[in-house]
Design a protein around this motif. Structure first.
Motif, PDB file in Angstrom:
ATOM      1  N   GLU A  74     -27.476 -30.704 114.388  1.00 43.46           N
ATOM      2  CA  GLU A  74     -27.106 -32.033 113.894  1.00 43.46           C
ATOM      3  C   GLU A  74     -27.878 -32.378 112.628  1.00 43.46           C
ATOM      4  O   GLU A  74     -27.440 -33.170 111.825  1.00 43.46           O
ATOM      5  CB  GLU A  74     -27.391 -33.080 114.975  1.00 43.46           C
ATOM      6  N   LYS A 123     -11.489 -27.382 103.091  1.00 40.77           N
ATOM      7  CA  LYS A 123     -11.331 -26.997 104.497  1.00 40.77           C
ATOM      8  C   LYS A 123     -10.068 -26.193 104.787  1.00 40.77           C
ATOM      9  O   LYS A 123      -9.981 -25.564 105.835  1.00 40.77           O
ATOM     10  CB  LYS A 123     -11.337 -28.266 105.367  1.00 40.77           C
ATOM     11  N   SER A 169     -21.727 -26.512 106.375  1.00 41.24           N
ATOM     12  CA  SER A 169     -21.268 -27.868 106.661  1.00 41.24           C
ATOM     13  C   SER A 169     -21.591 -28.276 108.094  1.00 41.24           C
ATOM     14  O   SER A 169     -21.579 -29.466 108.400  1.00 41.24           O
ATOM     15  CB  SER A 169     -19.760 -27.967 106.418  1.00 41.24           C
ATOM     16  N   ARG A 170     -21.852 -27.315 108.996  1.00 41.37           N
ATOM     17  CA  ARG A 170     -22.158 -27.663 110.384  1.00 41.37           C
ATOM     18  C   ARG A 170     -23.499 -27.132 110.858  1.00 41.37           C
ATOM     19  O   ARG A 170     -23.836 -27.245 112.042  1.00 41.37           O
ATOM     20  CB  ARG A 170     -21.043 -27.170 111.304  1.00 41.37           C
ATOM     21  N   HIS A 230     -15.729 -33.128 108.086  1.00 40.37           N
ATOM     22  CA  HIS A 230     -16.523 -32.498 107.029  1.00 40.37           C
ATOM     23  C   HIS A 230     -17.374 -31.358 107.568  1.00 40.37           C
ATOM     24  O   HIS A 230     -17.926 -30.572 106.795  1.00 40.37           O
ATOM     25  CB  HIS A 230     -17.412 -33.543 106.321  1.00 40.37           C
ATOM     26  N   LYS A 231     -17.489 -31.248 108.891  1.00 38.89           N
ATOM     27  CA  LYS A 231     -18.206 -30.124 109.495  1.00 38.89           C
ATOM     28  C   LYS A 231     -17.259 -29.070 110.068  1.00 38.89           C
ATOM     29  O   LYS A 231     -17.713 -28.058 110.590  1.00 38.89           O
ATOM     30  CB  LYS A 231     -19.131 -30.632 110.604  1.00 38.89           C
ATOM     31  N   THR A 232     -15.990 -29.318 109.975  1.00 40.86           N
ATOM     32  CA  THR A 232     -15.016 -28.367 110.502  1.00 40.86           C
ATOM     33  C   THR A 232     -15.015 -27.106 109.642  1.00 40.86           C
ATOM     34  O   THR A 232     -15.084 -27.190 108.420  1.00 40.86           O
ATOM     35  CB  THR A 232     -13.612 -28.999 110.500  1.00 40.86           C
ATOM     36  N   SER A 236     -21.556 -28.276 100.586  1.00 39.74           N
ATOM     37  CA  SER A 236     -22.630 -28.029 101.558  1.00 39.74           C
ATOM     38  C   SER A 236     -23.602 -26.972 101.070  1.00 39.74           C
ATOM     39  O   SER A 236     -24.626 -26.735 101.710  1.00 39.74           O
ATOM     40  CB  SER A 236     -22.034 -27.604 102.901  1.00 39.74           C
ATOM     41  N   SER A 259      -9.628 -29.409 114.374  1.00 44.73           N
ATOM     42  CA  SER A 259     -11.063 -29.338 114.674  1.00 44.73           C
ATOM     43  C   SER A 259     -11.303 -28.911 116.114  1.00 44.73           C
ATOM     44  O   SER A 259     -12.258 -28.194 116.411  1.00 44.73           O
ATOM     45  CB  SER A 259     -11.716 -30.705 114.412  1.00 44.73           C
ATOM     46  N   ILE A 290     -24.752 -25.612 116.934  1.00 45.31           N
ATOM     47  CA  ILE A 290     -24.581 -26.385 115.700  1.00 45.31           C
ATOM     48  C   ILE A 290     -25.688 -27.424 115.619  1.00 45.31           C
ATOM     49  O   ILE A 290     -25.883 -28.213 116.530  1.00 45.31           O
ATOM     50  CB  ILE A 290     -23.213 -27.071 115.675  1.00 45.31           C
ATOM     51  N   LEU A 318     -15.186 -31.686 116.014  1.00 41.96           N
ATOM     52  CA  LEU A 318     -16.250 -31.886 115.044  1.00 41.96           C
ATOM     53  C   LEU A 318     -15.796 -32.911 114.013  1.00 41.96           C
ATOM     54  O   LEU A 318     -14.592 -33.087 113.804  1.00 41.96           O
ATOM     55  CB  LEU A 318     -16.548 -30.573 114.316  1.00 41.96           C
TER      56      LEU A 318
END
Length: 1608
Positions: free
Chosen positions: A937, A806, A108-109, A666-668, A62, A924, A935, A663
């Motif tokens: 999008e 992660k 990532s988020r 991949h955004k955790t 990211s 998550s 967060i 989430l």
């Protein structure tokens, strides 16, 4: 500057515009001389930098494109700072990776720019950043002419800085590099802030010459470390030895840290340059030079003690004054109102009654004054303020008390004045009870630092605050009603006692007065205990009704509903996209089933029935029957293990809760599981599971087979190594000589280790996070599967890469370098099985013989190269200023390894926990509970080229993280999130189930309510922590030796008082093991109680007690110290009851009972009996109230019937005996710690108790805490029962038996004839041996050490750690109290003996009675001294004649003398028994008095035990031996009495089997056998068996023969 810049990207503002003209922008540029952080340059420190490849750059996925600062530029900044400040290369590499992982996690988020500035806001510039709070609270801004002077200027400066991301990166890098090498300074957050401020100012200065690597460590950190080391240790004979001084004399971490809270004390930091002679303040130097002056600071002239943790009970008077005001004032109002006869014989005037009631206000004021006076002993910084408050309180006291004199004197009394005084009294009492002490008279309003760092509590929302207030209204409503009716019973008791006045009889009046005083104290103690009782009841009610029923966890919500909704819940609460594809659910559910199969919880038949199975036509799935079946008791399948049922049930119930939306994986956020390890079992060996052990009765493997029969059957059917799910294990086995045998043995070891409390179980459980992340990433991204359809290795690499991004698992393995060969093999096995597992350890190196060792923090993992010596090449190796283990171990172990964590959050787990795949799937959800930032999008920076202006407006973040609290909603950050614990050791026998029930109730019912009302803290496991919040505020624990024994809870208190919010989530759980054996449980009890004793001394309790709002103070008190103090109240109530009853029993012996006054010696005892009954009932409720949460928890989770069954199993297994004994250990441990100190870490050892513990060892361990006390109470109870028997006294017989025999009652095979006699044999050896380390004589010396605080140099003194008692403590605790109790007994004895029942004359105490009993009492000591003199003369003569055999002859003399001491003491008891044989009551009373006097005399003699007598030192051995002889006789007689009490039990047929079943809840099988070493001792068994029977017959004869002779 508008915050819209955050959404539009930064402008190219020059660094000079932000940092000032003195800053050179070239410092941000790359330099050719700087090598890459990943190069193989050799460190000048000689730290043998590893050649390991750092994780590849693509793991920062990211942060790889469209970023404000590139990875290369960040690397250049780190290199620049390394050269400028002299940071270690490995520290620089480590912190670079640390920052990049953090940025990758945030980015990532949210877009990378947002990630950067929010991270900077959390560390340095944001409203909740500790550095910003310190900057203004300390007043350091006054010394920063170019820096911001107020919050608005700070906001402007931060917004301006955000336009140049490189400067933000530079500040973050500087902070992390300073923190990474700070070592023990990390415990002192404001000290680190100060160092950062000076370093940041220095960084803005013009470019300077680079310094050598290690400059920061050696010149900034090491001097501070050396100062801390010098406070704790001194050098003796070339070794570091702990200083013999208590906390009040030690300048600890908190004292050092508090210096940096105030501008005035910061200005006292002085330095002296080498070329100058004068001493200057560091703040007088220029901004850019202050950092350089740190190396010249004279730290020993800087720090002072800011809070004195004196070892005294007065802390309770200071910290909890308001609680005592509530309790004592309520007692006064009720007692005075209901007992007017106390202050008038006639009708009471209303004005007088109002006025006397109003004295309660004066009492409240007096308690507040006492609290303020006591505060002077602890807080030297507030003396002037306390003095002013004392004067104001004295005025309030006069206002409350003066009208009383006016009402009494004036005739007729003024009703208006009396009522006015009463209402003033109520206002005074309510004010002092409700208003925190720190807010009285506006005392703390101007101390911003004290508020920010000690009273910045997270605010409760309106609903939670109402619940908190409502809870305490219910508790005190019930408590006050109960107190009112109890006061009525006590009133009748008082009235009946006062009618017994006999004019002219001093001794009778004295007995009467003492009985009333003691019973009044009992009445007061019972009122204190009743509040805790109602707290437990209402806490359970609120937890069940207010919270549990709303979560779907209750038994009233049918389980079949949860099962039928499970498929939907997986789609909506586990998967973020709310997929309706059954294929997604099937992958999740089938993976859960497979994981249970691999753990041998399911058979292959279970798997087939639980699987989603695909039909022939693709896309069509058959749901498992469980999702539609209503037969949820057996699930309609073949036998399934109870553990599988429980896990499936909890998973389905938890997803029915209202939980945080997940989430995408991949955004955790990235997180680390962190586990400290010392000596816990890693992987059990064959010997440990019992395969090769011939010296144990119980084979652990066979025992586990009985506990888990279905799981063992599954294991045998599908014996495999799938537990690890790693090909590395197979490679490991192939390297062994015998693959087949090792395969089978390793499988067994793993199967057993997965069912015991091992590190392997913890690692294999929590590594399920990696599997869960891979699974979720695979399900959420089907395109990845499609792209890798023909390349499974590529797919696995993609999934593994995401898991590594992660999740990290870090173990701080303190003793790794000291492991033996087996432990090293076990660790190697773990690293092969789980290559991503990271292990941090301490390395110690001496370059030359005689040099001081150098210490390093080292990190390895399974990917590190394996060296020729079997070790692995380190990934990072960072030098420390010295040995980091200066405290009790765990906190220092955590602190040295914390620098290797990665990500935004930490989960702290112990090395005896477990986790499950289905729970890991909720990661998550749980991390989303931290509620950190909005967060986006879509990306929102100008670096994101594809973003449109429309998109930017839609996702624009509305609140800047830099804005001050006055400009945005005041919302406290989430610091800690608690999770549920499932205690997996609950089925392992009665003791394991008791502790499991308590632990589970505390971790669920109690924590649920505490979190709701703002009273939850941190207890170490399995809490999730906001890593940035915690590490910038002193870390995840505290480390001062002794004081911070309960290290975890201080992190919770620290976050609580500094603004952190603590939550509890019931929808996720982890497994947790508890202690299983009697001794290990009580070791844990002792450790926690001693830790509580240290907490009471701490400044944290002072801050909370004097600054919290009333409802939150009550929650904190009764949930933490109140629990432990309640055990003390129970012990005190038992003692007070016994001595009070002894006086009443003496009166009952003399006086006759009648319903009305018939003559001068006939009185009404009915009200007295009623009071006794109610007292006993309240003591019983206080003793067993802890069973209520256990029953409630079982009731909520499984229903009423299961709750009743579990409770009945406990009672049938004699758990009430254990509860009584455990309560005594709680009370004794905390009292011992507050009196003597000596708190230290106790390794409880949580393994199975499969071996018998010798009788002498249990006696040695528990005689002082419980058995001595129980025996004294037993004699008094015998006297009471013979004088004033009522059935309610049966409880106290149960209680004293529990105190005396519980250790043996729960000892495995205690009632086996062979073990029993073997115990007796070993007991005699223990008593008479003088050379063995565990002999009685060494136990005696260790006990003397604790009392005298004088080291005698005997082997067993290791049993008694450093003690810190004062002379006053010795005099009061050891002498005065024993003297008072002896006087009580003498008064009762004189009263009974001097009363003539024949002629009914008034008592006439004769001095001869006192003299005679005292002479008899000291007779054994005098006789021992006379005989000892003779033997010493003989020994002196034979020393010259038989010098060759002198040592053996001396041992024989000692045996003879000890035996004589036993006969001598028995002779005295027998003499009294014969003299009083006509009246057994008097005989028992005589023995009670003799023991009390003898105990007092021994206490006095012990004070000088082992000490030098100057010119008379020649008599010291003689003096010591006299004391040893009487103590030997005491222990010899008590040991035999205990064995005689146990003997009738082992005569019961098949008692050993019944006893085994009671302890383990299993039938003994053929594997339960007599150990070989006992079979070889049969000859000795019969000899000592006959000896024991002979002594028993003599014992019975000594009791019975005087009675027979007297009757004849």
């Amino acid at each position: 500057m508008a915050y819209s810049q955050l959404n539009n990207g930064p402008s190219q503002q020059l660094p000079q515009q932000i940092y000032g003209s003195s800053y050179s922008s070239q410092d941000l540029q790359g330099n050719d001389q700087y090598v890459s952080l990943h190069s193989s340059e050799t460190s000048p420190q000689g730290s043998s930098n590893p050649q390991q490849q750092d994780p590849p750059s693509h793991i920062y996925t990211s942060w790889s494109s469209n970023v404000p600062v590139s990875k290369v530029k960040i690397e250049e900044i780190f290199n620049n700072l390394k050269e400028k400040f002299g940071f270690q290369r490995d520290n620089t590499r480590n912190m670079f990776d640390h920052l990049m992982c953090m940025l990758d996690s945030r980015a990532s988020r949210m877009n990378p720019y947002q990630a950067l500035i929010t991270l900077h806001a959390d560390y340095i510039g944001g409203v909740n950043a500790n550095y910003r709070k310190w900057y203004f609270a300390s007043g350091i801004n006054v010394y920063s002419k170019n820096g911001p002077q107020d919050q608005d200027q700070w906001d402007e400066r931060m917004n301006a800085m955000s336009e140049n991301p490189e400067i933000i990166i530079r500040q973050l890098a500087l902070w992390l590099l300073l923190w990474g090498e700070a070592s023990l300074v990390r415990f002192m957050s404001e000290c680190l802030c100060f160092i950062f401020k000076l370093a940041d100012d220095y960084d803005k200065s013009p470019k300077v010459q680079p310094v050598f690597e290690g400059d920061y460590l050696h010149n900034v950190i090491t001097p501070l470390y050396n100062y801390i080391l010098d406070q704790c240790y001194e050098i003796k004979l070339g070794k570091f030895v702990k200083r013999k001084k208590d906390h009040s004399e030690t300048i600890g971490y908190d004292d050092i840290n508090q210096l940096f809270w105030y501008r005035k004390t910061i200005s006292n930091i002085v330095f002296q340059d080498e070329e100058e002679s004068c001493i200057k303040s560091i703040m007088d130097s220029s901004h850019s030079q202050r950092y350089l002056k740190l190396r010249h600071v004279k730290w020993k002239h800087v720090f002072n003690k800011t809070y004195k943790e004196k070892r005294t009970w007065l802390h309770l008077a200071v910290n909890f004054t308001r609680i005592w005001i509530i309790e004592i004032s309520a007692c006064w109002y009720f007692t005075v109102y209901n007992s007017p006869f106390l202050y008038s014989n006639n009708k009471v005037e209303p004005a007088v009654q109002w006025s006397i009631l109003a004295i309660g206000g004066a009492i409240s004021t007096l308690l507040m004054i006492i609290g303020r006076i006591c505060e002077l002993f602890f807080n030297p910084l507030r003396n002037n303020l306390i003095f002013i408050q004392f004067l104001l309180l004295f005025i309030v006291f006069i206002i409350n008390s003066t009208p009383f004199y006016y009402v009494i004197v004036k005739v007729p009394p003024s009703l208006i004045i009396g009522m006015s005084q009463f209402f003033i009294s109520l206002i005074t009492s309510f004010t002092f009870a409700i208003v925190p002490k720190s807010h009285l008279f506006g005392s703390q309003s101007k101390d911003e630092a004290l508020h920010v760092f000690t009273a910045n509590y997270a605010r409760l929302n309106y609903k939670d605050r109402l619940i908190s207030i409502g809870l305490w209204c219910c508790i005190f409503g019930c408590k006050l009603v109960e107190s009112y009716f109890l006061s009525l019973v006590f009133k009748d008791f008082l009235k009946a006692m006062l009618e017994m006045r006999i004019i002219g009889s001093i001794i009778c009046s004295l007995v009467l007065a003492l009985a009333i005083v003691i019973m009044f104290l009992l009445y007061l103690i019972l009122l204190f205990s009743s509040t805790y009782l109602w707290y437990v009841i209402w806490n359970v009610i609120f937890s069940v009704t207010v919270h549990a029923l709303t979560l779907g966890r209750s038994i009233w919500i049918p389980r079949q509903i949860n099962f039928t909704m499970l498929s939907k819940h997986i789609r909506t609460k586990i998967l973020p996209q709310n997929s309706m594809d059954v294929n997604d659910v099937s992958q999740i559910w089938n993976a859960i089933v497979i994981s249970m199969y691999n753990e041998h919880l399911l058979s292959i038949e279970n798997v087939k029935n639980l699987f989603y199975q695909q039909e022939n036509d693709k896309g069509s799935w058959n749901s498992p029957t469980i999702f539609v079946s209503h037969n949820d008791d057996q699930y309609g399948y073949p036998p399934m293990s109870e553990e599988a049922k429980r896990r499936i049930t909890f998973f389905s119930q938890s997803l029915s809760n209202n939980i945080q939306d997940p989430l995408p994986i991949h955004k955790t956020p990235t997180f680390t599981v962190f586990t400290p390890h010392y000596s816990e079992k890693i992987l059990l060996s064959l010997d440990e599971i019992g395969e090769n052990d011939q010296n144990t009765r119980v084979n652990l493997l066979e025992y586990l087979k009985q506990l888990h029969p279905i799981e063992w059957e599954n294991f045998e059917q599908g014996n495999n190594l799938r537990t690890c799910d790693s090909i590395h294990v197979q490679e490991y086995l192939k390297e062994q000589d015998n693959f087949t045998e090792d395969d089978n043995n390793l499988s067994k070891r793993m199967w057993v280790s997965r069912r015991t409390q091992t590190l392997f179980r913890t690692i294999s459980g929590f590594m399920n996070y990696s599997k869960a992340i891979k699974l979720l990433y695979r399900v959420e991204n089907p395109d990845i599967i499609a792209s890798c359809a023909n390349d499974p290795e590529k797919l696995e690499n993609e999934l593994a890469s995401m898991a590594r991004r992660k999740f990290k698992f870090l173990i701080s393995m303190q003793r790794y370098n000291e492991f033996d060969e087996d432990e090293q093999k076990n660790v190697d096995f773990l690293l092969r099985a789980y290559p991503d597992l990271q292990i941090a350890y301490l390395d110690q190196v001496r370059e030359n013989e005689g040099d001081k060792p150098k210490f390093f923090s080292v990190l390895i993992d399974g990917h590190c190269e394996l060296l020729s010596n079997g070790k692995r090449k380190p990934r990072y190796r960072i030098q420390l200023p010295g040995n980091p283990i200066l405290g009790d171990g765990k906190s220092d172990n955590q602190n040295h390894a914390i620098i290797f964590y990665r990500g935004e959050y930490l989960q702290l787990v112990d090395a005896n926990q477990d986790n499950y795949l289905e729970e890991c799937l909720k990661i998550s959800n749980i991390l989303g509970e931290f509620e950190q930032y909005n967060i986006s999008e879509e990306p929102t920076s100008e670096y994101e080229k594809e973003s449109s202006n429309t998109e930017l407006e839609e996702v624009k973040v509305n609140i800047s993280p830099y804005l001050s609290a006055t400009k945005q909603t005041k919302k406290n950050p989430i610091a800690i999130i608690g999770a549920c614990e499932y205690i997996f050791s609950k089925n392992y026998g009665v003791l394991g189930d008791i502790i499991a029930g308590k632990g589970q109730a505390f971790g669920t019912l109690t924590q649920r309510t505490l979190a709701k009302v703002g009273g939850r803290l941190h207890y170490g496991h399995p809490d999730f922590l906001n890593a940035i919040f915690m590490t910038t505020r002193g870390g995840i624990s505290k480390g001062q030796k002794g004081l911070h024994l309960s290290e975890d809870i201080y992190a919770g208190i620290n976050s609580f008082i500094r603004g952190g919010h603590i939550k509890q989530c019931d929808y996720i759980q982890c497994g947790k093991g508890r202690d299983l054996g009697f001794e290990s449980i009580l070791h844990f009890t002792t450790k926690t109680s001693m830790g509580m004793g240290e907490q009471i001394l701490s400044r944290e309790y002072y801050y909370l007690g004097t600054q919290l709002a009333l409802d939150r103070l009550l929650t904190f008190y009764y949930a933490h110290p109140g629990f432990h103090l309640n055990h003390i109240f129970i012990k005190l109530s038992v003692q007070l009851f016994m001595y009070g009853m002894m006086f009443i029993g003496a009166m009952r012996t003399v006086f006759s009972a009648c319903s009305a006054l018939q003559n001068v010696f006939c009185y009404n005892f009915i009200p007295i009996t009623d009071w006794i009954k109610w007292s006993i009932i309240l003591i019983i409720f206080a003793s067993f109230i802890d069973f209520l949460p256990l029953f409630s928890q079982e009731f909520v989770e499984k229903g009423f019937i299961h709750g009743v069954i579990r409770l009945c199993k406990h009672f049938i297994s004699l758990s009430p005996f254990f509860e009584v004994f455990n309560s005594q250990i709680y009370a004794n441990s905390i009292m011992t710690n507050l009196n003597y100190g000596g708190a230290h870490y106790i390794s409880s050892g949580r393994g199975f108790t499969t071996a018998h513990i010798p009788f002498f060892f249990l006696y040695l361990r528990f005689s002082r805490p419980s058995i001595y006390f129980g025996m004294r109470i037993l004699l008094i109870l015998l006297f009471i029962s013979l004088t004033i028997w009522i059935p309610y006294l049966g409880y106290f017989w149960f209680l004293v038996i529990s105190l005396c025999i519980s250790p043996f009652l729960f000892n495995l095979h205690q009632f086996s004839f062979i073990e029993f006699i073997s115990d007796y044999h070993e007991f005699l050896i223990w008593m008479y041996s003088e050379t063995h380390a565990n002999s009685w004589i060494n136990h005696c010396h260790a006990s003397m050490t604790m009392i005298t605080n004088y080291k005698l140099g005997y082997p067993s003194e290791k049993l008694v750690k450093e003690v810190s008692n004062s002379n006053f403590t010795i005099i009061f605790k050891e002498i005065i109290l024993s003297f008072i109790l002896a006087v009580f007994c003498i008064i009762v004895y004189v009263f009974v003996k001097s009363f003539d029942l024949v002629i009914l004359e008034l008592p006439n105490a004769k001095l001869s009675i006192i003299i005679s009993i005292c002479f008899i009492a000291i007779g054994p000591i005098l006789m021992n001294a006379i005989v000892l003199s003779g033997f010493y003369f003989i020994l002196f003569c034979f020393k010259f004649i038989f010098n060759q055999w002198f040592d053996k002859f001396k041992a024989v003399i000692n045996i003879i003398m000890h035996t004589f001491a036993v006969i001598n003491l028995i002779g005295v008891f027998e003499f009294l028994w014969i003299m009083e044989s006509q009246n057994p009551v008097n005989a028992i009373l005589s023995i009670i008095v003799l023991i009390a006097i003898l105990r007092f005399v021994i206490k006095v003699l012990i004070i000088w035990y082992g000490k030098k007598f100057g010119l008379l030192s020649i008599i010291q051995p003689f003096y010591n031996k006299i004391i040893e002889m009487i103590l030997f006789a005491k222990d010899f007689i008590l040991g035999h009495i205990l064995l005689f009490m146990l003997m009738p039990i082992f005569l019961i047929p098949w008692i050993d089997k019944w006893h085994f079943t009671m302890l383990f809840w299993l039938k003994p099988n053929k594997k339960v056998k007599i150990p070989i070493f006992l079979q070889k001792k049969k000859y000795n068994i019969w000899i000592y068996g006959l000896l024991f029977i002979m002594i028993f017959i003599i014992f019975i004869g000594l009791i019975v023969s005087p009675l027979i002779i007297n009757n004849s």
